[in-house]
Design a protein around this motif. Sequence first.
Motif: not given
Length: 143
Positions: A109, A114, A117-118, A127, A141
Amino acid sequence: MGSDEVRRISRELRPEMLEHLGLVSALTELSTSFARVSGLDVERRFSAGLPKFAPETELAVYRVAQESLTNVARHAQARRVTIGLEPGHDSVVLWVADDGRGFAGAPREDGGLRSMRERALLVGGALAVREAPGGGVEVRLEV
């Protein structure tokens, strides 16, 4: 900072293709140029009649697709990648799956994962990153 500067910055943050052509056309162009540069076989599966999305949602979907394709080129040692966009239940689902080597253990990650995901969280999406059917990796997603 003047209004011209603000416009320039927002243009860089939001690709002009997305602005003028919409999400499906921008993803088509992205995947076409990715195939040309990477030499990978890219299959597109975009559903017809997708709803209109808020600009921030379109941008998140586009950037996740872009980062996913970049990761395939960098890490997967794949020959083929499939990118799809389809309606979900009150949502839209973007998925990018490759036939590469998959993960050695759990995915790290860091950096790209990362940031994906944000981006998903910022637009109220989810996600998922997992092994693709038949090997490789699938990024999904839903937003």
